[in-house]
Each structure stands twice: as structure tokens, then as C-alpha cells.
Write an enzyme that holds these catalytic residues in place. Structure first.
Site, mmCIF file in Angstrom:
data_model
loop_
_atom_site.group_PDB
_atom_site.id
_atom_site.type_symbol
_atom_site.label_atom_id
_atom_site.label_comp_id
_atom_site.label_asym_id
_atom_site.label_seq_id
_atom_site.Cartn_x
_atom_site.Cartn_y
_atom_site.Cartn_z
ATOM 1 N N SER A 44 0.576 -1.037 0.380
ATOM 2 C CA SER A 44 -0.289 -0.072 -0.017
ATOM 3 C C SER A 44 0.896 0.958 0.023
ATOM 4 O O SER A 44 0.653 2.222 -0.471
ATOM 5 C CB SER A 44 -0.938 0.144 0.986
ATOM 6 O OG SER A 44 -0.183 -0.401 2.223
ATOM 7 N N GLN A 95 -5.734 -0.295 7.301
ATOM 8 C CA GLN A 95 -4.815 -0.023 8.132
ATOM 9 C C GLN A 95 -3.302 -0.639 7.119
ATOM 10 O O GLN A 95 -3.604 -0.895 6.196
ATOM 11 C CB GLN A 95 -4.435 -1.306 9.083
ATOM 12 C CG GLN A 95 -3.812 -1.331 10.545
ATOM 13 C CD GLN A 95 -2.277 -2.532 9.931
ATOM 14 O OE1 GLN A 95 -2.319 -2.501 9.053
ATOM 15 N NE2 GLN A 95 -1.309 -1.399 10.315
ATOM 16 N N TYR A 114 -1.218 -2.391 6.596
ATOM 17 C CA TYR A 114 -0.772 -3.940 5.495
ATOM 18 C C TYR A 114 -1.260 -3.783 4.854
ATOM 19 O O TYR A 114 -1.716 -4.866 4.005
ATOM 20 C CB TYR A 114 -0.397 -4.506 6.916
ATOM 21 C CG TYR A 114 0.642 -4.745 7.508
ATOM 22 C CD1 TYR A 114 2.249 -5.567 7.423
ATOM 23 C CD2 TYR A 114 1.124 -3.622 8.862
ATOM 24 C CE1 TYR A 114 3.271 -5.217 8.172
ATOM 25 C CE2 TYR A 114 1.984 -3.697 9.904
ATOM 26 C CZ TYR A 114 3.428 -5.284 9.190
ATOM 27 O OH TYR A 114 4.259 -4.345 9.843
ATOM 28 N N LYS A 115 -2.652 -3.462 4.665
ATOM 29 C CA LYS A 115 -3.675 -3.318 3.784
ATOM 30 C C LYS A 115 -3.563 -3.046 2.367
ATOM 31 O O LYS A 115 -2.473 -2.279 2.508
ATOM 32 C CB LYS A 115 -5.040 -3.316 4.345
ATOM 33 C CG LYS A 115 -5.142 -3.799 5.452
ATOM 34 C CD LYS A 115 -5.572 -5.582 5.681
ATOM 35 C CE LYS A 115 -5.978 -5.700 7.125
ATOM 36 N NZ LYS A 115 -5.113 -5.857 8.156
ATOM 37 N N LEU A 116 -3.782 -2.933 1.321
ATOM 38 C CA LEU A 116 -4.041 -3.321 -0.065
ATOM 39 C C LEU A 116 -4.556 -1.382 -0.196
ATOM 40 O O LEU A 116 -3.578 -1.052 -1.072
ATOM 41 C CB LEU A 116 -5.347 -4.067 -1.124
ATOM 42 C CG LEU A 116 -5.145 -5.064 -0.648
ATOM 43 C CD1 LEU A 116 -6.062 -5.945 -1.820
ATOM 44 C CD2 LEU A 116 -3.007 -5.799 -1.756
#
Length: 225
Positions: free
Chosen positions: A21, A199, A201-203
């Protein structure tokens, strides 16, 4: 007899892992952040023109993207799940079926709603096994949270068929498949509610944040409380 040449490795360099991301941050993101600072509007309810709120604009984007009537931006993906569960009327004594392979927030949200998470097996796609879901249903089962893992959608046709037939509410966890679809239909639009995470760590990331989408008027009113 095989020789060493017959066993050449497919890959000779190590994999590099990182946050997809934030790797996409560029000039457009910088301009948008600076635009917020220049407007000096960092509270979504400031002023009368809600269209000037970035939170409102994001909600509008998700309404259009998922084809749902309502969207509410919240502070985290976990909060989206908690709000959706409580908005759906889930509470003490209720059982909620969740897959064995997911982030801890899925089961934790059920506990925060004071319900009981029932963990079932994943299938070869690493998402909830529809047969395991149905086998775990008891008279106390009120909801199921299928989790679309690592960009792979759950078998929503089968899950929705079981849930509809057994009178169970479906709340989709789309935290790890933001923007995905199943047979042409956007993830998050199948069940009573869809929950997203932003967040890091998400895409798609805002550092933190989440979103609840729904077509249900009562649930939307409840998640706004």
C-alpha cells in the site's frame, strides 16, 4: 539417472517482502494531504458542506464501488466489524461462525460484541469452507463472517445459500481483499454488511481506518450511534 542440470531452482533470488500500500504513495497522495492542511478542515463535521469532507468523499466512493446504499468510515477495520455485529443485533449468548485462517480481529470483534466466535476450517482457497460452516450451525448461531483472504474471495454463492436457508446474517470481512469481486459482484455487497480496513498492511491504506457498507437502513442507523 538425473543430473544436477535436471534440478535447477526455479528462483535464485530471495523474495522481497514489504508493504504494498505505502509503496504506491506518490505526488497525488502528497497533494491530497497538503490540500487537507491548506483547507484546515480535519474534522468531518466542520462546516455545512459535507462534500468538502475527505471522509464523506471516501464513503461516497465506496457506495459507488460496492453498489450499496450506505457507507460509514470508522477508525479501524476491527471497529467496522464490531459496529456491523452490534448493528446487526448480535450480542451475549449468540454464536458467530468465523474461519480458522484470518487475522485475530475477526474473532476479537465477536468477543467485543459479547458474542461467541465459533471457528471452522478453511478450504484449499484458504477461505471459509461452506460445508464446515453449515456443519457448525447450532440453534445459537446468529451470524457468519466469511473472510476474503489475500485477495481471494470466499465461495459466496454457497455461503449465501446456506445462510439464507438457515436464517443467518452474513457480515463480510473484506480487509484483505479491498477492491476485489466475486463473479463480477464487488466483495462487501453480498451480505448484510461489508467491512473494510485501511491499516498500513492492507492493500489500500490511510495508516489506520475502516469502512462499513450496507443496504440495511436499521444497521446503518445503529452503526452511526
Amino acid at each position: 539417472m538425473p543430473t544436477g542440470d535436471d534440478f535447477k531452482p526455479i528462483r535464485t533470488k530471495p523474495w522481497k517482502f514489504g508493504l504494498h500500500s505505502t509503496e504506491e504513495f506518490g505526488q497525488e497522495e502528497k497533494d491530497l494531504v497538503l490540500g487537507v492542511l491548506e483547507k484546515k478542515r480535519v474534522f468531518r463535521f466542520y462546516g455545512n458542506d459535507k462534500s468538502q469532507s475527505e471522509a464523506y468523499q471516501l464513503e461516497q466512493l465506496y457506495r459507488e464501488r460496492t453498489g450499496t446504499k450506505h457507507a460509514l468510515a470508522v477508525n479501524a477495520g476491527t471497529s467496522a466489524l464490531v459496529a456491523a455485529l452490534i448493528g446487526a443485533g448480535i450480542g451475549p449468548g449468540d454464536e458467530v461462525i468465523v474461519p480458522a485462517y484470518t487475522y485475530i480481529a475477526t474473532a476479537a470483534a465477536v468477543l467485543i460484541a459479547r458474542a461467541v466466535p465459533i471457528i471452522v476450517e478453511a478450504d484449499d482457497s484458504l477461505t471459509m469452507d461452506p460445508q464446515a460452516f453449515e456443519a457448525a450451525i447450532t440453534p445459537y448461531t446468529k451470524a457468519v463472517i466469511p473472510v476474503h483472504m489475500r485477495g481471494v474471495p470466499c465461495r459466496m454463492d454457497e455461503i449465501m445459500e446456506v445462510a439464507t436457508r438457515r436464517g443467518i446474517k452474513v457480515i463480510e470481512d473484506v480487509a484483505q481483499a479491498n477492491g476485489g469481486s466475486y463473479k463480477g459482484k464487488p466483495l462487501g455487497s453480498f451480505g448484510l454488511a461489508g467491512c473494510f480496513s485501511f491499516q498500513q498492511y492492507k492493500l489500500i491504506t490511510a495508516g489506520e481506518g475502516g469502512m462499513v457498507v450496507t443496504n440495511d437502513e436499521t444497521l446503518y442507523e445503529r452503526v452511526n450511534i
